[in-house]
Design a protein around this motif. Structure first.
Motif, short mmCIF file in Angstrom:
data_model
loop_
_atom_site.label_atom_id
_atom_site.label_comp_id
_atom_site.label_asym_id
_atom_site.label_seq_id
_atom_site.Cartn_x
_atom_site.Cartn_y
_atom_site.Cartn_z
N GLU A 144 0.83 -1.21 0.00
CA GLU A 144 0.00 0.00 0.00
C GLU A 144 0.86 1.25 0.00
OE1 GLU A 144 -3.52 2.09 2.73
OE2 GLU A 144 -2.92 0.01 3.10
N ARG A 145 1.93 1.23 0.78
CA ARG A 145 2.84 2.39 0.80
C ARG A 145 3.53 2.55 -0.56
NH1 ARG A 145 3.92 4.76 5.68
NH2 ARG A 145 5.79 5.71 4.77
N SER A 146 3.88 1.44 -1.20
CA SER A 146 4.54 1.53 -2.50
C SER A 146 3.60 2.08 -3.56
CB SER A 146 5.10 0.16 -2.92
OG SER A 146 4.07 -0.71 -3.34
N VAL A 147 2.34 1.67 -3.50
CA VAL A 147 1.35 2.18 -4.45
C VAL A 147 1.15 3.68 -4.27
CG1 VAL A 147 -1.09 2.11 -5.11
CG2 VAL A 147 0.15 -0.02 -4.70
N ALA A 148 1.16 4.12 -3.01
CA ALA A 148 1.00 5.55 -2.71
C ALA A 148 2.30 6.33 -2.91
CB ALA A 148 0.51 5.73 -1.27
N ASP A 149 3.40 5.64 -3.25
CA ASP A 149 4.69 6.28 -3.50
C ASP A 149 5.13 7.11 -2.28
OD1 ASP A 149 6.98 7.04 -4.84
OD2 ASP A 149 6.01 8.68 -5.92
N GLU A 150 5.10 6.50 -1.11
CA GLU A 150 5.40 7.23 0.12
C GLU A 150 6.86 7.17 0.52
OE1 GLU A 150 2.76 6.84 3.43
OE2 GLU A 150 1.13 6.08 2.20
N ASP A 151 7.66 6.30 -0.11
CA ASP A 151 9.03 6.09 0.35
C ASP A 151 10.00 6.00 -0.81
OD1 ASP A 151 8.32 5.34 3.35
OD2 ASP A 151 7.01 4.14 2.07
N ASP A 152 11.29 6.15 -0.49
CA ASP A 152 12.33 6.02 -1.51
C ASP A 152 12.50 4.56 -1.92
OD1 ASP A 152 13.33 8.81 -1.69
OD2 ASP A 152 13.85 8.49 0.41
N PHE A 153 12.51 3.67 -0.92
CA PHE A 153 12.75 2.26 -1.19
C PHE A 153 11.84 1.38 -0.33
CE2 PHE A 153 16.87 4.30 -2.07
CZ PHE A 153 17.08 3.87 -3.38
N TYR A 154 11.64 0.15 -0.82
CA TYR A 154 10.86 -0.87 -0.11
C TYR A 154 11.67 -2.16 -0.14
CZ TYR A 154 7.51 2.69 -1.36
OH TYR A 154 6.91 3.90 -1.53
N VAL A 155 11.46 -3.01 0.85
CA VAL A 155 12.15 -4.30 0.88
C VAL A 155 11.11 -5.40 0.95
CG1 VAL A 155 13.76 -5.78 2.13
CG2 VAL A 155 14.21 -3.33 1.96
N PHE A 156 11.17 -6.30 -0.05
CA PHE A 156 10.25 -7.43 -0.14
C PHE A 156 11.04 -8.71 -0.43
CE2 PHE A 156 7.52 -3.94 -1.70
CZ PHE A 156 6.34 -4.15 -0.99
N SER A 157 10.49 -9.83 0.00
CA SER A 157 10.99 -11.12 -0.49
C SER A 157 10.08 -11.62 -1.62
CB SER A 157 11.04 -12.16 0.63
OG SER A 157 9.74 -12.39 1.16
N HIS A 158 8.87 -11.08 -1.68
CA HIS A 158 7.92 -11.44 -2.73
C HIS A 158 7.28 -10.13 -3.22
CE1 HIS A 158 5.34 -14.32 -4.84
NE2 HIS A 158 4.35 -13.48 -4.64
N PRO A 159 7.97 -9.40 -4.12
CA PRO A 159 7.48 -8.09 -4.55
C PRO A 159 6.17 -8.19 -5.33
CG PRO A 159 9.78 -8.43 -5.19
CD PRO A 159 9.24 -9.76 -4.76
N PRO A 160 5.35 -7.14 -5.27
CA PRO A 160 4.12 -7.14 -6.06
C PRO A 160 4.45 -6.98 -7.54
CG PRO A 160 4.45 -5.00 -5.03
CD PRO A 160 5.51 -5.90 -4.48
N GLU A 161 3.55 -7.40 -8.39
CA GLU A 161 3.74 -7.24 -9.83
C GLU A 161 3.28 -5.84 -10.22
OE1 GLU A 161 1.91 -10.28 -12.10
OE2 GLU A 161 2.94 -11.92 -11.07
N ASP A 162 4.21 -5.03 -10.66
CA ASP A 162 3.93 -3.64 -11.03
C ASP A 162 5.02 -3.20 -12.00
OD1 ASP A 162 3.71 -0.85 -11.19
OD2 ASP A 162 3.02 -0.66 -9.12
N PRO A 163 4.68 -2.85 -13.23
CA PRO A 163 5.70 -2.49 -14.21
C PRO A 163 6.48 -1.23 -13.84
CG PRO A 163 3.48 -2.02 -15.03
CD PRO A 163 3.32 -2.82 -13.79
N ASP A 164 5.98 -0.43 -12.89
CA ASP A 164 6.68 0.78 -12.49
C ASP A 164 7.69 0.51 -11.37
OD1 ASP A 164 7.24 3.57 -12.61
OD2 ASP A 164 5.98 3.91 -10.85
#
Length: 315
Positions: A144-164
């Motif tokens: 949700e934070r990544s969709v809202a573009d709230e941060d410089d970076f995110y850390v995932f082991s299973h990232p969401p599918e998003d071409p951006d």
């Protein structure tokens, strides 16, 4: 551009739009006022003026809950985009000025909280004046934070599918089988996956990176786990395993930095599950000089800070 200026006069000030967004995100005028170090009457007055300027109600009270109208939601959505453009402009101007201080914002899934502080700590030593914002949440919250573009970076082991999204794999993430120290399986040096799956199993909540990895792994080997409980926290799973409620599969980093006391790592067929940690950023978001340095640092030295391959002795 003249038409844009004339339209702006009929929409309200940037400050009013910012106040509306914060009130929406906090769900309360009081909480928004506290966060912004303003009085509640000041916030209420500015939002009243905004509603009058627009000629539409933006929200209303339902008991102790603020409910936003269709117009209110539309203004919040567009206000976020307007404020984001200001943020992007500021980043680009700082880059032109060669600014090397400022803020770095990270949002990570819960399992990453065990090792990311070590990575950030090493980096921050190089920039003692750097202000780092560090948010920890479950996978859904971090998405949700990544969709809202709230941060410089995110850390995932299973990232969401998003071409951006740009994905930078920087650290292996092995998932290991664990049991209580006195569990019958700890006496075996070679355990079949079928035998392991017969014991009560403690699973991470649906949607988590660990759950995705474990579910895919079991499906690949056509095994159905004997799921006894679904638990939303790595620490809670560890304590449940120690208490004898079942066996589980967790990230080696949870075990390495969180501690192995009371637990044994099992030698189970086809395990560990091999996954990867990703540093993720939005391609559309301009990078500040500090963000560029952090990305370069992670690419060059991130994996060298962790030597978890030597952390565990398998039963």
């Amino acid at each position: 551009m003249l038409n844009a200026y004339r339209s702006h006069r009929h929409i309200g000030s940037v400050r009013q739009l910012e106040l509306l967004v914060v009130v929406y995100e906090q769900g309360s005028i009081t909480k928004a006022a506290q966060l912004l170090h303003l009085t509640q009457p000041t916030v209420s007055m500015q939002l009243t003026k905004l509603a009058q300027t627009l000629g539409l109600e933006l929200y209303y009270s339902s008991g102790k809950t603020l409910r936003f109208t269709q117009a209110g939601m539309l203004v919040v959505e567009e206000a976020r985009e307007i404020l984001r453009r200001f943020e992007y402009l500021n980043i680009r101007l700082d880059k032109l000025k060669g600014v090397q201080t400022g803020e770095l914002s990270l949002a990570v899934v819960t399992t990453a909280q065990y090792f990311i502080p070590h990575l950030v700590g090493e980096f921050s030593e190089q920039f003692p004046e750097l202000n780092i914002t560090f948010k920890v949440g479950n996978r859904a919250q971090t998405i949700e934070r990544s969709v809202a573009d709230e941060d410089d970076f995110y850390v995932f082991s299973h990232p969401p599918e998003d071409p951006d999204l740009e994905l930078i794999d920087f650290l292996p993430n092995r998932l290991l089988a664990i049991a209580p120290e006195r569990h019958p399986l700890t006496q075996q040096t070679a355990i079949s996956l079928a035998e392991f799956s017969r014991y009560p199993f403690l699973m991470r909540e649906a949607g988590s990176g660990t759950e995705h990895a474990v579910s895919d792994f079991l499906a690949e080997h056509q095994i159905t786990a004997n799921v006894r409980m679904t638990i939303e926290s790595n620490e809670a799973i560890k304590h449940a395993v120690i208490s004898g409620l079942g066996v589980s599969i967790l990230s080696e980093h949870t075990l390495s930095y969180g501690g192995l006391s009371g637990l044994s790592v099992l030698s189970v067929e086809h395990l560990p599950i091999q996954t990867q940690w990703y540093l993720v950023r939005r391609k559309s978001r301009p990078m500040s000089p500090i963000a560029e340095r952090f990305l370069s640092y992670v690419k060059q030295q991130g994996s060298q800070l962790f030597t978890s391959d030597q952390q565990f002795v398998v039963s």
